[in-house]
Scaffold this active site. Structure first.
Site, mmCIF file in Angstrom:
data_model
loop_
_atom_site.group_PDB
_atom_site.id
_atom_site.type_symbol
_atom_site.label_atom_id
_atom_site.label_comp_id
_atom_site.label_asym_id
_atom_site.label_seq_id
_atom_site.Cartn_x
_atom_site.Cartn_y
_atom_site.Cartn_z
ATOM 1 N N LYS A 240 -17.266 -16.468 4.480
ATOM 2 C CA LYS A 240 -18.652 -16.236 4.901
ATOM 3 C C LYS A 240 -19.596 -15.793 3.799
ATOM 4 O O LYS A 240 -19.296 -14.876 3.039
ATOM 5 C CB LYS A 240 -18.664 -15.144 5.975
ATOM 6 C CG LYS A 240 -18.075 -15.564 7.292
ATOM 7 C CD LYS A 240 -18.624 -14.642 8.376
ATOM 8 C CE LYS A 240 -17.607 -14.378 9.466
ATOM 9 N NZ LYS A 240 -17.479 -12.956 9.741
ATOM 10 N N GLY B 70 -8.353 -8.948 0.654
ATOM 11 C CA GLY B 70 -7.029 -9.042 1.265
ATOM 12 C C GLY B 70 -6.429 -10.434 1.169
ATOM 13 O O GLY B 70 -5.248 -10.592 0.824
ATOM 14 N N ARG C 193 0.820 -1.221 0.000
ATOM 15 C CA ARG C 193 0.000 0.000 0.000
ATOM 16 C C ARG C 193 0.851 1.267 0.000
ATOM 17 O O ARG C 193 0.431 2.295 -0.534
ATOM 18 C CB ARG C 193 -0.945 -0.004 1.203
ATOM 19 C CG ARG C 193 -2.092 -0.977 1.009
ATOM 20 C CD ARG C 193 -2.980 -1.048 2.221
ATOM 21 N NE ARG C 193 -4.272 -1.631 1.869
ATOM 22 C CZ ARG C 193 -5.218 -1.899 2.752
ATOM 23 N NH1 ARG C 193 -5.033 -1.628 4.031
ATOM 24 N NH2 ARG C 193 -6.367 -2.421 2.355
ATOM 25 N N GLY D 295 -12.878 -4.271 1.437
ATOM 26 C CA GLY D 295 -14.282 -3.885 1.563
ATOM 27 C C GLY D 295 -14.705 -2.876 0.502
ATOM 28 O O GLY D 295 -15.787 -2.972 -0.074
HETATM 29 P P1 ADP Z 1 -10.795 -12.082 0.992
HETATM 30 O O1 ADP Z 1 -9.979 -11.457 2.097
HETATM 31 O O2 ADP Z 1 -9.970 -12.400 -0.214
HETATM 32 O O3 ADP Z 1 -12.029 -11.312 0.682
HETATM 33 P P2 ADP Z 1 -12.174 -13.776 2.851
HETATM 34 O O4 ADP Z 1 -11.654 -12.985 3.989
HETATM 35 O O5 ADP Z 1 -13.605 -13.686 2.525
HETATM 36 O O6 ADP Z 1 -11.291 -13.506 1.542
HETATM 37 O O7 ADP Z 1 -11.916 -15.333 3.111
HETATM 38 C C1 ADP Z 1 -10.650 -15.824 3.411
HETATM 39 C C2 ADP Z 1 -10.714 -16.864 4.482
HETATM 40 O O8 ADP Z 1 -11.622 -17.911 4.138
HETATM 41 C C3 ADP Z 1 -9.378 -17.516 4.677
HETATM 42 O O9 ADP Z 1 -8.916 -17.256 5.979
HETATM 43 C C4 ADP Z 1 -9.650 -18.998 4.445
HETATM 44 O O10 ADP Z 1 -8.938 -19.834 5.347
HETATM 45 C C5 ADP Z 1 -11.133 -19.100 4.687
HETATM 46 N N1 ADP Z 1 -11.678 -20.291 4.032
HETATM 47 C C6 ADP Z 1 -11.697 -20.559 2.726
HETATM 48 N N2 ADP Z 1 -12.192 -21.798 2.486
HETATM 49 C C7 ADP Z 1 -12.482 -22.316 3.693
HETATM 50 C C8 ADP Z 1 -13.009 -23.577 4.132
HETATM 51 N N3 ADP Z 1 -13.303 -24.531 3.267
HETATM 52 N N4 ADP Z 1 -13.194 -23.752 5.459
HETATM 53 C C9 ADP Z 1 -12.852 -22.783 6.335
HETATM 54 N N5 ADP Z 1 -12.352 -21.591 5.984
HETATM 55 C C10 ADP Z 1 -12.158 -21.362 4.684
HETATM 56 MG MG MG Z 2 -10.199 -11.474 4.240
#
Ligand code: ADP
Ligand code: MG
Length: 418
Positions: free
Chosen positions: A217, A370, A44, A393
């Protein structure tokens, strides 16, 4: 009016910078090493350099401001910007002066006496609760430090905070009252690239346009899933959120992570996909363990006959093949959210296959989130996509079609053609 591009927003090149004090809101909310306090990822900081260098070259007195972490409105040395300033100095070759506070006489005097090779980096904005409260009085104190305002903090653009919303609003009022004919607030280069690239996905992206959404989620991603259903040619779902979708289709996946209270939301999205005739793909196979740990023994299971004690931790190889082929052949791809628990090497395959497919894709490839960016970086592929967003976000909200307070505060500024 198109709500999501920078078309009617002046960029920093429209400002008369020579000899002026310019407040540049940057996003230096970087990860720090818990023990040493050193910056562990300076992406960043690097991303803001072109804007800082432009302002310096044009003879401006540069004042940088950012939040860092969540000090909750109190001075907390763990969230001081001093180590960030040290890294900025290394990267830019400039001398970086960090006053004790972001408002008051201290920073004012520093700015006054600023020399050619120096910039001021204000101390953490969130040491004051008024920052997150979008307080006008606080914004007025920031406004007292500067003549011009540039927002290059895309990662904070979805927050209506004082340095993001109230401050540019006050400066625009000030300019309107004095009858200024040139803009006094503008977007930095990073902000402009972020908004233009991400909002190109809302316009007429080249087709096929494939979206890959994963992560933990459903609640974090349902907004973007629903918004994309109106626009993309296929939506590929992975990560833990896929299990809630599969559950909505009556498929039981043992002890895999499911959000029971989000099944109805997932069902609604599935119905919407059907009505709109947009293929919404869910994993057909999974990498499964009985305990989530690095050295767990793994097996591949389909959706039929999933073991009762099994926990799905990644998409399986057949799903990865399928997703990979769709991504490689796309003209536009948006990716947000890992396909599995990629932090653990044995469960990182699916995420890696998707990341490599994006890197190999010849179309426009845009990544937000992230953890997704972290996965790309781990693989050394961050430079192989068209755009890796610095805003988690903010990038999601923009792709959902929401307007961002930090972007709206710049829109239609004095002197912009609109
Ligand atoms: P981003 O930051 O790219 O938007 P998120 O924060 O939504 O992504 O999701 C990332 C998290 O989701 C990671 O910590 C990963 O471990 C978790 N995750 C992905 N697949 C699974 C799974 N099958 N079971 C539990 N956690 C998961
Ligand atoms: Mg994340």
């Amino acid at each position: 009016m198109d709500n999501s591009t920078t078309r009617d927003i002046p960029d920093i090149q429209a400002l008369e910078l020579e000899g002026k004090r310019v407040f540049i809101r940057v996003d230096f909310n970087v990860p720090l090493d818990k023990k040493t306090g050193a910056v562990t990822d300076d992406t960043r900081i690097r991303a803001a350099l072109p804007t800082i260098e432009h302002a310096k070259k044009r003879g401006a007195k540069v004042i940088l401001a950012s939040h860092l972490g969540r000090p909750d409105g109190k001075v907390d040395p763990r969230y001081s910007l001093v180590p960030v300033g040290a890294r900025l100095a290394e990267l830019s070759g400039l001398e970086v002066l960090v006053p004790d506070d972001c408002i008051g006489e201290g920073p004012k005097n520093l700015v006054q006496g600023l020399r050619d090779n120096q910039v001021v980096l204000l101390e953490n904005l969130r040491f004051h609760p008024e920052e997150e409260a979008n307080d006008d009085g606080f914004a007025r104190q920031l406004a007292a430090l500067c003549d011009l305002y540039v927002n290059d903090a895309f990662g904070a653009a979805h927050r209506a905070h004082a340095s993001v919303e109230a401050l540019p609003r006050l400066l625009r009022q000030r300019a309107a009252e004095s009858g200024a004919s040139v803009p006094t607030v503008a977007a930095g280069f990073l902000m402009k690239r972020e908004v233009d690239t991400l909002s190109s996905l809302l316009g007429e992206p080249e087709r096929p346009f494939i979206a890959v959404i994963g992560g933990a989620k459903v609640s974090d991603k349902i907004g973007v899933v629903e918004a994309l259903l109106g626009r993309c040619d296929a939506l590929l779902i992975g990560g833990a959120m896929a299990y809630t979708f599969l559950s909505a289709k009556g498929i039981a996946l043992g002890k895999s992570r499911i959000e029971a209270d989000k099944v109805a939301l997932a069902r609604r999205a599935l119905t919407k996909a059907e009505t709109r005739r947009v293929p919404l793909h869910l994993p057909s196979d999974h990498l499964v363990v009985e305990e989530v740990k690095d050295d767990a023994s793994t097996q591949v299971c389909g959706n039929e006959g999933f073991p009762e004690a099994g926990i799905a931790v990644d998409i399986g190889p057949a799903t990865a093949d399928y997703y990979e082929a769709l991504v490689r052949g796309a003209k536009t791809v948006f990716w947000n959210g890992p396909m599995g628990i990629f932090e653990m090497a044995p469960f990182a395959q699916g995420t890696e296959r998707v990341a490599r497919a994006l890197a190999a894709c010849e179309g426009t490839t845009v990544v937000g989130g992230g953890d997704s960016i972290a996965a790309l970086q781990k693989l050394g592929l961050a430079g192989e996509v068209t755009h890796a967003s610095t805003g988690g976000g903010a990038s999601l909200e923009l792709v959902e079609g929401q307007s961002l307070p930090g972007v709206e505060a710049l829109r239609g500024a004095v002197g912009a053609s609109n």
